[in-house]
Design an enzyme around this catalytic site. Structure first.
Site, PDB file in Angstrom:
ATOM      1  N   SER A  66     -11.872  18.780  28.654  1.00 17.25           N
ATOM      2  CA  SER A  66     -11.756  18.833  27.199  1.00 17.25           C
ATOM      3  C   SER A  66     -10.308  18.625  26.752  1.00 17.25           C
ATOM      4  O   SER A  66      -9.747  17.555  26.940  1.00 17.25           O
ATOM      5  CB  SER A  66     -12.325  20.161  26.687  1.00 17.25           C
ATOM      6  OG  SER A  66     -12.736  20.048  25.345  1.00 17.25           O
ATOM      7  N   LYS A  80     -15.400  30.016   0.603  1.00 17.63           N
ATOM      8  CA  LYS A  80     -14.157  30.665   1.011  1.00 17.63           C
ATOM      9  C   LYS A  80     -14.366  31.600   2.205  1.00 17.63           C
ATOM     10  O   LYS A  80     -13.445  31.816   2.994  1.00 17.63           O
ATOM     11  CB  LYS A  80     -13.565  31.443  -0.171  1.00 17.63           C
ATOM     12  CG  LYS A  80     -12.183  32.021   0.087  1.00 17.63           C
ATOM     13  CD  LYS A  80     -11.181  30.933   0.429  1.00 17.63           C
ATOM     14  CE  LYS A  80      -9.802  31.509   0.683  1.00 17.63           C
ATOM     15  NZ  LYS A  80      -8.847  30.483   1.126  1.00 17.63           N
TER      16      LYS A  80
END
Length: 273
Positions: free
Chosen positions: A85, A137
């Site tokens: 990765s 949010k």
């Protein structure tokens, strides 16, 4: 930061080791070390990578620094036991890559994880009141499940990060984007398979990578040694034993817990079995 250095090292190869998960501390050390390699005019760099990956932004900054340095220094990456990765991503900053036949690599993709404790909180009678400026949010808040619009937003974020990863691998390895996508589905593969896919250039050990770096720099591989730029230990860590008193396995477990807590809700280029 001043690294110990003597003029005779200009005919040596710099060596930097990347171990463990890639996060802020790793990025800081590597950027300082790469700056030293440039300032001291080492002719070549051996980049030893033994990492499962880590955070996206830190991996990108390391890769960019390696790519800039490559204009002045020959860089050969050596994939160790695991280079997956984000480890693959920073390896793309090297001019050439060597891997062991059994190296675990690949895992090209992005993952984002959050914790949903809603059922547990309901069971113990705990709830939260949230005042927010917009509907998203508190996305990935641990006390509730994701809404469908939130899942769409996060998926788009992941897809963008994934495209960046694929594009970088394609450009670095001179492959088409479609070719990279054919194996960039999160799977892991061995160094032998990576060679067949075009991810690495050669199979071999770190010593083989060192010799190749020396040859690229016009040095005699039999007479050229590596000068390792290690991360200096703080005064406090030298005075206090700290984690050196605990077992390596336990210390590694603490590192993982700390990493998981600090990166919860962040997109990661990370492989963890």
């Amino acid at each position: 930061m001043v690294w110990p250095f003597k003029p005779r090292f200009r005919k040596q190869i710099a060596r930097i080791e990347v171990t463990g998960v890639i996060a802020g501390a790793t990025r800081k050390h590597l950027l300082e070390a790469l700056k030293t390699v440039e300032e001291r005019k080492f002719p070549a760099l051996l980049l030893r990578i033994d990492s499962p990956g880590g955070t996206v932004g830190d991996s990108q900054e390391i890769y960019s620094a390696l790519k800039r340095l490559r204009d002045k220094v020959k860089i050969v990456a050596s994939f160790g036991n695991i280079s997956a990765s984000g480890g693959v991503y920073i390896g793309m900053g090297a001019e050439h890559i060597v891997a062991n036949p059994g190296t675990i690599t690949g895992s090209i993709g992005v993952i984002l994880r959050g914790n949903n404790l809603e059922r547990l909180l309901d069971k113990i009678g705990v709830s939260f009141k949230v005042i927010k400026s917009g509907p998203y949010k508190d996305i990935l808040a641990f006390d509730r499940d994701l809404t469908q619009p939130e899942q769409t937003i996060l998926q788009e974020l992941i897809d963008t990060s994934y495209q960046q990863f694929v594009q970088t691998v394609a450009e670095a390895r001179n492959l088409t984007v479609d070719t990279v996508k054919s194996f960039a589905d999160g799977r892991i593969f061995t160094g032998q398979q990576a060679l067949e896919l075009g991810i690495v250039d050669r199979l071999g050990s770190e010593e083989d990578a060192r010799r190749w770096a020396a040859e690229l720099a016009g040095l005699d591989p039999d007479k050229t040694q590596c000068y390792t730029l290690e991360e200096p230990k703080s005064l406090l860590s030298r005075i206090l034993p700290g984690r050196s008193q605990v077992s390596p396995a336990f210390a590694a477990g603490l590192d993982w817990v700390e990493f998981e807590l600090s990166t919860s809700g962040l997109p990661l280029w990370l492989y963890r079995p």
